[in-house]
Design a protein around this motif. Structure first.
Motif, PDB file in Angstrom:
ATOM      1  N   ASN A   1      38.974  -7.577 -45.960  1.00 36.48           N
ATOM      2  CA  ASN A   1      40.084  -7.007 -45.192  1.00 36.48           C
ATOM      3  C   ASN A   1      39.504  -6.082 -44.125  1.00 36.48           C
ATOM      4  OD1 ASN A   1      42.720  -7.853 -46.464  1.00 36.48           O
ATOM      5  ND2 ASN A   1      41.639  -7.096 -48.268  1.00 36.48           N
ATOM      6  N   TYR A   2      40.311  -5.755 -43.153  1.00 35.41           N
ATOM      7  CA  TYR A   2      39.860  -4.893 -42.072  1.00 35.41           C
ATOM      8  C   TYR A   2      40.770  -3.679 -41.988  1.00 35.41           C
ATOM      9  CZ  TYR A   2      37.291  -9.129 -40.897  1.00 35.41           C
ATOM     10  OH  TYR A   2      36.469 -10.230 -40.958  1.00 35.41           O
ATOM     11  N   ASN A   3      40.208  -2.554 -41.597  1.00 39.59           N
ATOM     12  CA  ASN A   3      40.932  -1.298 -41.573  1.00 39.59           C
ATOM     13  C   ASN A   3      41.512  -1.031 -40.194  1.00 39.59           C
ATOM     14  OD1 ASN A   3      40.462   1.931 -41.004  1.00 39.59           O
ATOM     15  ND2 ASN A   3      41.429   1.487 -42.970  1.00 39.59           N
ATOM     16  N   ALA A   4      42.786  -0.652 -40.129  1.00 38.17           N
ATOM     17  CA  ALA A   4      43.472  -0.477 -38.849  1.00 38.17           C
ATOM     18  C   ALA A   4      42.859   0.651 -38.020  1.00 38.17           C
ATOM     19  CB  ALA A   4      44.953  -0.221 -39.084  1.00 38.17           C
ATOM     20  N   ALA A   5      42.466   1.757 -38.662  1.00 36.35           N
ATOM     21  CA  ALA A   5      41.887   2.873 -37.916  1.00 36.35           C
ATOM     22  C   ALA A   5      40.569   2.472 -37.268  1.00 36.35           C
ATOM     23  CB  ALA A   5      41.693   4.079 -38.834  1.00 36.35           C
ATOM     24  N   VAL A   6      39.757   1.698 -37.980  1.00 33.96           N
ATOM     25  CA  VAL A   6      38.494   1.226 -37.417  1.00 33.96           C
ATOM     26  C   VAL A   6      38.761   0.198 -36.319  1.00 33.96           C
ATOM     27  CG1 VAL A   6      36.352  -0.002 -37.908  1.00 33.96           C
ATOM     28  CG2 VAL A   6      37.207   1.710 -39.524  1.00 33.96           C
ATOM     29  N   GLU A   7      39.695  -0.701 -36.568  1.00 31.93           N
ATOM     30  CA  GLU A   7      40.031  -1.713 -35.559  1.00 31.93           C
ATOM     31  C   GLU A   7      40.419  -1.084 -34.229  1.00 31.93           C
ATOM     32  OE1 GLU A   7      40.746  -5.438 -35.544  1.00 31.93           O
ATOM     33  OE2 GLU A   7      39.004  -5.173 -36.840  1.00 31.93           O
ATOM     34  N   ALA A   8      41.052   0.091 -34.290  1.00 32.79           N
ATOM     35  CA  ALA A   8      41.538   0.742 -33.067  1.00 32.79           C
ATOM     36  C   ALA A   8      40.401   1.210 -32.170  1.00 32.79           C
ATOM     37  CB  ALA A   8      42.430   1.922 -33.434  1.00 32.79           C
ATOM     38  N   VAL A   9      39.199   1.419 -32.727  1.00 32.43           N
ATOM     39  CA  VAL A   9      38.082   1.932 -31.929  1.00 32.43           C
ATOM     40  C   VAL A   9      36.888   0.986 -31.899  1.00 32.43           C
ATOM     41  CG1 VAL A   9      38.751   4.327 -32.354  1.00 32.43           C
ATOM     42  CG2 VAL A   9      37.136   3.215 -33.909  1.00 32.43           C
ATOM     43  N   ALA A  10      36.929  -0.091 -32.650  1.00 32.00           N
ATOM     44  CA  ALA A  10      35.804  -1.017 -32.725  1.00 32.00           C
ATOM     45  C   ALA A  10      35.645  -1.800 -31.424  1.00 32.00           C
ATOM     46  CB  ALA A  10      35.996  -1.986 -33.884  1.00 32.00           C
ATOM     47  N   PRO A  11      34.426  -2.249 -31.126  1.00 30.77           N
ATOM     48  CA  PRO A  11      34.203  -2.994 -29.889  1.00 30.77           C
ATOM     49  C   PRO A  11      34.884  -4.347 -29.874  1.00 30.77           C
ATOM     50  CG  PRO A  11      32.227  -2.987 -31.260  1.00 30.77           C
ATOM     51  CD  PRO A  11      33.178  -2.014 -31.871  1.00 30.77           C
ATOM     52  N   ARG A  12      35.161  -4.908 -31.051  1.00 33.51           N
ATOM     53  CA  ARG A  12      35.932  -6.141 -31.127  1.00 33.51           C
ATOM     54  C   ARG A  12      36.691  -6.171 -32.443  1.00 33.51           C
ATOM     55  NH1 ARG A  12      31.777 -11.167 -32.213  1.00 33.51           N
ATOM     56  NH2 ARG A  12      30.228 -10.103 -33.517  1.00 33.51           N
ATOM     57  N   SER A  13      37.706  -6.999 -32.493  1.00 34.31           N
ATOM     58  CA  SER A  13      38.588  -7.054 -33.653  1.00 34.31           C
ATOM     59  C   SER A  13      38.057  -8.025 -34.697  1.00 34.31           C
ATOM     60  CB  SER A  13      39.989  -7.494 -33.213  1.00 34.31           C
ATOM     61  OG  SER A  13      40.757  -7.905 -34.320  1.00 34.31           O
ATOM     62  N   GLY A  14      38.027  -7.581 -35.954  1.00 31.82           N
ATOM     63  CA  GLY A  14      37.627  -8.470 -37.038  1.00 31.82           C
ATOM     64  C   GLY A  14      38.575  -9.641 -37.219  1.00 31.82           C
ATOM     65  N   PRO A  15      39.880  -9.399 -37.391  1.00 32.27           N
ATOM     66  CA  PRO A  15      40.804 -10.522 -37.567  1.00 32.27           C
ATOM     67  C   PRO A  15      40.827 -11.485 -36.382  1.00 32.27           C
ATOM     68  CG  PRO A  15      41.825  -8.497 -38.320  1.00 32.27           C
ATOM     69  CD  PRO A  15      40.537  -8.112 -37.654  1.00 32.27           C
ATOM     70  N   ARG A  16      40.734 -10.972 -35.163  1.00 30.07           N
ATOM     71  CA  ARG A  16      40.771 -11.870 -34.010  1.00 30.07           C
ATOM     72  C   ARG A  16      39.472 -12.660 -33.872  1.00 30.07           C
ATOM     73  NH1 ARG A  16      44.141  -9.684 -28.876  1.00 30.07           N
ATOM     74  NH2 ARG A  16      43.576 -11.820 -28.275  1.00 30.07           N
ATOM     75  N   THR A  17      38.333 -12.033 -34.200  1.00 35.18           N
ATOM     76  CA  THR A  17      37.073 -12.778 -34.220  1.00 35.18           C
ATOM     77  C   THR A  17      37.155 -13.912 -35.224  1.00 35.18           C
ATOM     78  OG1 THR A  17      35.816 -10.805 -33.600  1.00 35.18           O
ATOM     79  CG2 THR A  17      34.599 -12.597 -34.660  1.00 35.18           C
ATOM     80  N   LEU A  18      37.712 -13.616 -36.382  1.00 38.12           N
ATOM     81  CA  LEU A  18      37.878 -14.630 -37.418  1.00 38.12           C
ATOM     82  C   LEU A  18      38.817 -15.736 -36.960  1.00 38.12           C
ATOM     83  CD1 LEU A  18      37.663 -15.714 -40.319  1.00 38.12           C
ATOM     84  CD2 LEU A  18      39.440 -14.079 -40.960  1.00 38.12           C
ATOM     85  N   ALA A  19      39.948 -15.371 -36.364  1.00 44.58           N
ATOM     86  CA  ALA A  19      40.908 -16.381 -35.905  1.00 44.58           C
ATOM     87  C   ALA A  19      40.286 -17.289 -34.853  1.00 44.58           C
ATOM     88  CB  ALA A  19      42.158 -15.697 -35.355  1.00 44.58           C
ATOM     89  N   ARG A  20      39.519 -16.709 -33.937  1.00 43.00           N
ATOM     90  CA  ARG A  20      38.855 -17.524 -32.915  1.00 43.00           C
ATOM     91  C   ARG A  20      37.866 -18.487 -33.545  1.00 43.00           C
ATOM     92  NH1 ARG A  20      38.929 -12.707 -29.938  1.00 43.00           N
ATOM     93  NH2 ARG A  20      36.785 -12.185 -30.558  1.00 43.00           N
ATOM     94  N   TYR A  21      37.115 -17.990 -34.521  1.00 45.24           N
ATOM     95  CA  TYR A  21      36.131 -18.846 -35.167  1.00 45.24           C
ATOM     96  C   TYR A  21      36.808 -20.015 -35.893  1.00 45.24           C
ATOM     97  CZ  TYR A  21      32.721 -20.493 -38.581  1.00 45.24           C
ATOM     98  OH  TYR A  21      31.907 -21.292 -39.345  1.00 45.24           O
ATOM     99  N   LEU A  22      37.820 -19.719 -36.677  1.00 39.38           N
ATOM    100  CA  LEU A  22      38.517 -20.793 -37.391  1.00 39.38           C
ATOM    101  C   LEU A  22      39.173 -21.760 -36.422  1.00 39.38           C
ATOM    102  CD1 LEU A  22      40.098 -18.705 -40.301  1.00 39.38           C
ATOM    103  CD2 LEU A  22      38.108 -20.212 -40.418  1.00 39.38           C
ATOM    104  N   GLY A  23      39.714 -21.231 -35.336  1.00 40.99           N
ATOM    105  CA  GLY A  23      40.297 -22.109 -34.325  1.00 40.99           C
ATOM    106  C   GLY A  23      39.272 -23.044 -33.722  1.00 40.99           C
ATOM    107  N   SER A  24      38.044 -22.538 -33.532  1.00 46.95           N
ATOM    108  CA  SER A  24      36.991 -23.375 -32.945  1.00 46.95           C
ATOM    109  C   SER A  24      36.627 -24.532 -33.862  1.00 46.95           C
ATOM    110  CB  SER A  24      35.741 -22.538 -32.648  1.00 46.95           C
ATOM    111  OG  SER A  24      35.052 -22.180 -33.849  1.00 46.95           O
ATOM    112  N   LEU A  25      36.822 -24.361 -35.176  1.00 47.48           N
ATOM    113  CA  LEU A  25      36.476 -25.425 -36.119  1.00 47.48           C
ATOM    114  C   LEU A  25      37.497 -26.550 -36.110  1.00 47.48           C
ATOM    115  CD1 LEU A  25      35.323 -23.299 -39.191  1.00 47.48           C
ATOM    116  CD2 LEU A  25      33.900 -24.323 -37.416  1.00 47.48           C
ATOM    117  N   THR A  26      38.666 -26.289 -35.565  1.00 42.30           N
ATOM    118  CA  THR A  26      39.712 -27.333 -35.522  1.00 42.30           C
ATOM    119  C   THR A  26      39.606 -28.185 -34.265  1.00 42.30           C
ATOM    120  OG1 THR A  26      41.354 -25.947 -34.368  1.00 42.30           O
ATOM    121  CG2 THR A  26      41.266 -25.792 -36.781  1.00 42.30           C
TER     122      THR A  26
END
Length: 314
Positions: A288-313
């Motif tokens: 899981n990913y933490n919202a407070a960290v997501e707000a300041v991180a250089p990129r989003s964990g869930p969105r990185t994951l979604a892009r990766y899974l999308g690329s596999l389709t």
């Protein structure tokens, strides 16, 4: 189409938002119950498993076996799985995690596994105090307790607060005195570092699940938030913070470990001991990913994951 296999809808909203933002179609398979017709072929698509070792704590004790069956069916039909059948076993067993980490040359805490209360006590006699006990199949720090010595453990095991592990296996593990009151979790997607987070053990204790849905009121032991809500703590109250100085050589070892074990999505946790050791103690395959960290991180964990899974389709 991406199919997300899980058992906890409370953890799903950040991922739903990420898939929508990336324009990747996703369908949830909530594996708390269901029918599996072995004479039928699975649909085409990419199947991402995020089954949790803590599923039994939410009344979903059969979900892990349901997921085993579903993943076996999918892989027998040649469907693309992400964190598939082998990784599920890693999620469900700290023994599996620790032995795999050691086989990869990664240092872990001194640990003895035992079945049966008398054997737990025997195991504890071989680990200098203080030590902690853990359930082999756990999650969220549930069931983790610190003891000063075998006598204190024996008193606990004889009392009403003692909890039997769901798979019968208890770990007795050295208590690692940290150089600073923190642990660090390294988030990887497709073998690439997304970011690392620090968890404040001085305030969080052993309950260090980063999802907002895990936030617990220490006064009541109940969830702080309703399903789907987002926690927005004051900066000086944040349990999780972004960490940017993790040793690149350690990250490289984790990346090699992920390749070796077929881990495509994971959060790997380590602690820096006061005696200079760097010890890895947990592998989260349903990260899981933490919202407070997501707000300041250089990129989003869930969105990185979604892009990766999308690329596999594609």
């Amino acid at each position: 189409m991406v199919y997300a296999l899980h058992e906890n809808p409370e953890w799903w909203p950040p991922f739903a938002d990420a898939f929508a933002a990336e324009g990747v179609p996703v369908t949830e398979w909530v594996l708390t119950q269901g029918v599996l017709d072995l004479d039928q072929a699975p649909p085409d698509g990419v199947f991402w498993s995020r089954m949790s070792a803590s599923s039994h704590t939410r009344g979903h004790g059969l979900s892990k076996d349901h997921t085993r069956a579903v993943l076996s069916w999918l892989e027998a039909h040649g469907r693309r799985t992400v964190n598939g059948r082998r990784v599920l076993e890693l999620e469900m067993s700290k023994v599996d995690q620790l032995t795999a980490l050691r086989a990869a040359g990664i240092d872990t805490p001194r640990t003895v596994a035992a079945v049966g209360r008398e054997q737990v006590l025997a195991a504890a006699r071989s680990v200098p105090g203080p030590f902690v006990t853990k359930h082999n199949q756990g999650g969220k720090g549930l069931g983790v307790r610190r003891f000063e010595d075998v006598e204190e453990l024996a008193e606990h095991l004889a009392g009403p607060e003692s909890e039997e592990p769901v798979d019968g296996i208890t770990l007795v593990q050295e208590f690692v005195q940290a150089a600073e009151p923190r642990i660090t979790r390294v988030e990887l997607v497709a073998g690439e570092l997304v970011y690392a987070i620090d968890a404040d053990t001085a305030h969080g204790g052993f309950q260090l699940c980063p999802a907002d849905a895990c936030a617990i009121d220490p006064a009541t032991g109940r969830p702080l938030l309703p399903p789907g809500a987002t926690l927005a703590p004051e900066p000086d109250q944040q349990l999780f913070t972004l960490r940017e100085d993790v040793d690149p050589a350690l990250v490289a070892r984790y990346q090699a470990f992920a390749r070796r074990t077929g881990l495509e999505v994971c959060g790997i946790e380590f602690i820096e001991a006061a005696d200079g050791r760097v010890l890895t103690y947990d592998v989260n395959t349903n990260t899981n990913y933490n919202a407070a960290v997501e707000a300041v991180a250089p990129r989003s964990g869930p969105r990185t994951l979604a892009r990766y899974l999308g690329s596999l389709t594609a």
